[in-house]
Design a protein around this motif. Structure first.
Motif, mmCIF file in Angstrom:
data_model
loop_
_atom_site.group_PDB
_atom_site.id
_atom_site.type_symbol
_atom_site.label_atom_id
_atom_site.label_comp_id
_atom_site.label_asym_id
_atom_site.label_seq_id
_atom_site.Cartn_x
_atom_site.Cartn_y
_atom_site.Cartn_z
ATOM 1 N N LEU A 3 0.634 -1.357 0.048
ATOM 2 C CA LEU A 3 -0.146 0.066 -0.621
ATOM 3 C C LEU A 3 0.758 0.986 0.154
ATOM 4 O O LEU A 3 0.344 1.629 -0.671
ATOM 5 C CB LEU A 3 -0.892 -0.453 1.158
ATOM 6 C CG LEU A 3 -1.847 1.426 1.294
ATOM 7 C CD1 LEU A 3 -2.838 1.357 0.056
ATOM 8 C CD2 LEU A 3 -2.553 1.141 2.664
ATOM 9 N N THR A 26 -3.375 -1.719 -7.897
ATOM 10 C CA THR A 26 -3.021 -2.381 -6.707
ATOM 11 C C THR A 26 -3.063 -1.863 -5.573
ATOM 12 O O THR A 26 -3.474 -2.977 -5.009
ATOM 13 C CB THR A 26 -1.492 -1.617 -6.903
ATOM 14 O OG1 THR A 26 -0.655 -2.174 -8.328
ATOM 15 C CG2 THR A 26 -0.474 -2.015 -5.441
ATOM 16 N N LEU A 30 -5.604 -4.955 -3.423
ATOM 17 C CA LEU A 30 -5.752 -5.450 -1.974
ATOM 18 C C LEU A 30 -6.725 -4.781 -1.143
ATOM 19 O O LEU A 30 -7.366 -5.152 -0.580
ATOM 20 C CB LEU A 30 -4.743 -3.931 -1.070
ATOM 21 C CG LEU A 30 -2.844 -3.158 -1.886
ATOM 22 C CD1 LEU A 30 -1.888 -3.055 -1.170
ATOM 23 C CD2 LEU A 30 -2.637 -4.971 -1.959
ATOM 24 N N LYS A 33 -9.217 -8.231 -1.241
ATOM 25 C CA LYS A 33 -8.315 -8.320 -0.460
ATOM 26 C C LYS A 33 -8.526 -8.624 0.954
ATOM 27 O O LYS A 33 -8.657 -9.707 1.627
ATOM 28 C CB LYS A 33 -6.504 -8.787 -0.199
ATOM 29 C CG LYS A 33 -5.990 -9.818 0.293
ATOM 30 C CD LYS A 33 -4.499 -9.360 0.207
ATOM 31 C CE LYS A 33 -3.942 -10.303 1.664
ATOM 32 N NZ LYS A 33 -2.422 -10.052 0.733
ATOM 33 N N TYR A 34 -8.571 -7.282 1.620
ATOM 34 C CA TYR A 34 -8.569 -7.001 2.969
ATOM 35 C C TYR A 34 -10.206 -7.583 3.128
ATOM 36 O O TYR A 34 -10.600 -7.741 4.360
ATOM 37 C CB TYR A 34 -8.206 -5.597 3.296
ATOM 38 C CG TYR A 34 -6.895 -5.605 3.426
ATOM 39 C CD1 TYR A 34 -5.407 -6.783 3.587
ATOM 40 C CD2 TYR A 34 -6.008 -4.898 2.658
ATOM 41 C CE1 TYR A 34 -4.423 -6.472 3.640
ATOM 42 C CE2 TYR A 34 -4.712 -4.700 2.972
ATOM 43 C CZ TYR A 34 -4.115 -5.733 3.059
ATOM 44 O OH TYR A 34 -2.290 -5.410 3.201
ATOM 45 N N THR A 51 -6.274 1.370 3.823
ATOM 46 C CA THR A 51 -6.609 0.927 2.300
ATOM 47 C C THR A 51 -7.742 1.600 1.600
ATOM 48 O O THR A 51 -7.902 2.002 0.498
ATOM 49 C CB THR A 51 -6.613 -0.312 2.496
ATOM 50 O OG1 THR A 51 -5.546 -1.113 2.773
ATOM 51 C CG2 THR A 51 -6.810 -1.535 1.072
#
Length: 75
Positions: A3, A26, A30, A33-34, A51
């Protein structure tokens, strides 16, 4: 971390459209995913929040076509 790297490389004061698009991709990856895995865990809520904020900053930077203060698009 990924990040921090994406933000510093793509969304610093001097910006390039292709780099911003790559950085945004990107950060989106992230977030996905989180969001699915870790945001339910109280121990990782801060990472999820960072994020999400980074994602919103990146989306705003990509959408903005004019220079803003010290930040400008080189191409």
């Amino acid at each position: 971390n990924a990040l921090r790297r994406a933000l510093s490389e793509a969304f610093g004061p001097v910006r390039r459209t292709a780099e911003m698009q790559k950085g945004l991709e990107t950060i989106r990856a992230l977030w996905e995913k989180y969001d699915r895995v870790q945001c339910q865990d109280p121990a990782t809520v801060e990472v999820c929040n960072m994020t999400l904020v980074a994602l919103r900053i990146a989306e705003g930077a990509v959408a903005r076509k004019e220079s803003q203060g010290a930040h400008y698009i080189e191409d």
